[in-house]
Design a protein around this motif. Structure first.
Motif, mmCIF file in Angstrom:
data_model
loop_
_atom_site.group_PDB
_atom_site.id
_atom_site.type_symbol
_atom_site.label_atom_id
_atom_site.label_comp_id
_atom_site.label_asym_id
_atom_site.label_seq_id
_atom_site.Cartn_x
_atom_site.Cartn_y
_atom_site.Cartn_z
ATOM 1 N N VAL A 190 0.841 -1.206 0.000
ATOM 2 C CA VAL A 190 0.000 0.000 0.000
ATOM 3 C C VAL A 190 0.874 1.253 0.000
ATOM 4 C CG1 VAL A 190 -1.673 1.330 1.330
ATOM 5 C CG2 VAL A 190 -1.964 -1.142 1.070
ATOM 6 N N MET A 191 1.918 1.264 0.802
ATOM 7 C CA MET A 191 2.802 2.419 0.859
ATOM 8 C C MET A 191 3.521 2.639 -0.477
ATOM 9 S SD MET A 191 4.441 1.980 4.692
ATOM 10 C CE MET A 191 5.458 3.442 4.488
ATOM 11 N N ALA A 192 3.915 1.532 -1.134
ATOM 12 C CA ALA A 192 4.576 1.644 -2.434
ATOM 13 C C ALA A 192 3.623 2.211 -3.484
ATOM 14 C CB ALA A 192 5.110 0.283 -2.875
ATOM 15 N N MET A 193 2.353 1.763 -3.463
ATOM 16 C CA MET A 193 1.374 2.272 -4.410
ATOM 17 C C MET A 193 1.104 3.762 -4.177
ATOM 18 S SD MET A 193 0.590 -0.115 -6.518
ATOM 19 C CE MET A 193 2.352 -0.493 -6.414
ATOM 20 N N GLN A 194 1.019 4.155 -2.893
ATOM 21 C CA GLN A 194 0.826 5.566 -2.590
ATOM 22 C C GLN A 194 2.006 6.411 -3.080
ATOM 23 O OE1 GLN A 194 0.158 5.616 1.635
ATOM 24 N NE2 GLN A 194 -2.081 5.468 1.408
ATOM 25 N N ASP A 195 3.200 5.856 -2.937
ATOM 26 C CA ASP A 195 4.389 6.589 -3.408
ATOM 27 C C ASP A 195 4.367 6.751 -4.914
ATOM 28 O OD1 ASP A 195 7.168 7.662 -2.809
ATOM 29 O OD2 ASP A 195 7.665 6.029 -4.202
ATOM 30 N N MET A 196 4.012 5.673 -5.618
ATOM 31 C CA MET A 196 3.937 5.738 -7.087
ATOM 32 C C MET A 196 2.869 6.743 -7.518
ATOM 33 S SD MET A 196 4.404 1.735 -8.163
ATOM 34 C CE MET A 196 4.072 2.149 -9.884
ATOM 35 N N TRP A 197 1.717 6.703 -6.844
ATOM 36 C CA TRP A 197 0.649 7.622 -7.184
ATOM 37 C C TRP A 197 1.061 9.069 -6.987
ATOM 38 C CZ3 TRP A 197 -3.842 7.682 -9.635
ATOM 39 C CH2 TRP A 197 -4.735 8.742 -9.425
ATOM 40 N N ALA A 198 1.786 9.324 -5.895
ATOM 41 C CA ALA A 198 2.250 10.683 -5.626
ATOM 42 C C ALA A 198 3.257 11.138 -6.679
ATOM 43 C CB ALA A 198 2.881 10.733 -4.225
ATOM 44 N N VAL A 199 4.136 10.221 -7.124
ATOM 45 C CA VAL A 199 5.140 10.560 -8.141
ATOM 46 C C VAL A 199 4.477 10.905 -9.464
ATOM 47 C CG1 VAL A 199 7.044 9.671 -9.511
ATOM 48 C CG2 VAL A 199 6.994 9.254 -7.060
ATOM 49 N N TYR A 200 3.530 10.072 -9.939
ATOM 50 C CA TYR A 200 2.862 10.309 -11.215
ATOM 51 C C TYR A 200 1.971 11.536 -11.137
ATOM 52 C CZ TYR A 200 4.499 5.886 -13.052
ATOM 53 O OH TYR A 200 5.293 4.839 -13.489
ATOM 54 N N LEU A 201 1.302 11.727 -9.988
ATOM 55 C CA LEU A 201 0.417 12.882 -9.834
ATOM 56 C C LEU A 201 1.238 14.175 -9.799
ATOM 57 C CD1 LEU A 201 -2.544 13.746 -9.466
ATOM 58 C CD2 LEU A 201 -2.180 13.628 -6.994
ATOM 59 N N GLY A 202 2.403 14.108 -9.166
ATOM 60 C CA GLY A 202 3.253 15.285 -9.109
ATOM 61 C C GLY A 202 3.854 15.629 -10.465
ATOM 62 N N ALA A 203 4.093 14.580 -11.288
ATOM 63 C CA ALA A 203 4.637 14.836 -12.624
ATOM 64 C C ALA A 203 3.566 15.469 -13.493
ATOM 65 C CB ALA A 203 5.129 13.533 -13.235
#
Length: 213
Positions: free
Chosen positions: A200-213
């Motif tokens: 779950v933490m890894a998915m949240q991190d990925m989501w934050a990275v793509y959303l920030g891009a």
């Protein structure tokens, strides 16, 4: 019986029968002995002091020293019981004392707590405590590490007795099996949730990275 049976099977590397009904039927069929369920009042974690305990200078197994009596009747009774335990008993986590004298399954008589307390009080010239009805907190006299069970159901096997040589402690195999059981429970109940949290933490991190891009 079941405890020593389990240790014996582990030590001899034998398959153990876990169904108690099957064990009881086998005892009846092979040895013509039967088990009976009875209700007892039992103090667990306490046993009578022996000569060996006196030789080893076993300390009194209760907090403090024998207290002085005062005018409060219930306090007097608790103090009497404390003094009795102080002189005659030893804390033993594998031991127990029943409140009443009863005949064991091998035909031997085991003296109960109340009869021996009565004899001790008579010898000392002290009034016998009467508050054993569960309404008075006489169990405050019991030392730490012990517990009183007013109605404990136990099952006795009549017609058998232990040989002179028997196992008193579990063998190494038993400890290893128990350790493996605990380890398996830890793996099943802690590792999967931990992996889910990491995912779950890894998915949240990925989501934050793509959303920030």
């Amino acid at each position: 019986f079941c405890r020593y049976y389990e240790i014996f099977c582990l030590e001899q590397d034998l398959q153990m029968e876990t169904n108690r009904d099957t064990i009881q039927r086998t005892l009846i069929k092979e040895y013509n002995v039967r088990s009976q369920q009875i209700s007892v009042s039992r103090i667990a974690g306490l046993r009578w002091r022996t000569v060996a305990d006196e030789t080893a200078c076993t300390p009194a197994m209760r907090c403090g020293v024998p207290a002085t009596h005062n005018a409060a009747p219930l306090h007097d009774e608790i103090t009497t019981i404390s003094d009795f335990i102080h002189e005659t008993c030893t804390v033993d986590h594998s031991g127990y004392i029943d409140l009443k004298t009863r005949i064991h399954s091998d035909g031997t008589e085991k003296l109960g707590f109340k009869p021996k307390l009565f004899e001790w009080c008579k010898k000392k010239g002290i009034s016998m405590p009467v508050h054993f009805d569960g309404q008075k907190d006489w169990t405050r006299a019991l030392p730490r590490g012990t517990k009183y069970y007013p109605k404990l159901l136990i099952r006795l096997v009549y017609g058998l007795r232990w040989n002179e040589v028997k196992h008193s402690q579990p063998v190494l195999t038993w400890f290893l099996l128990e350790a493996a059981t605990v380890a398996l429970h830890v793996i099943l109940f802690f590792i999967p949730p931990f992996l889910v949290i990491l995912y779950v933490m890894a998915m949240q991190d990925m989501w934050a990275v793509y959303l920030g891009a």
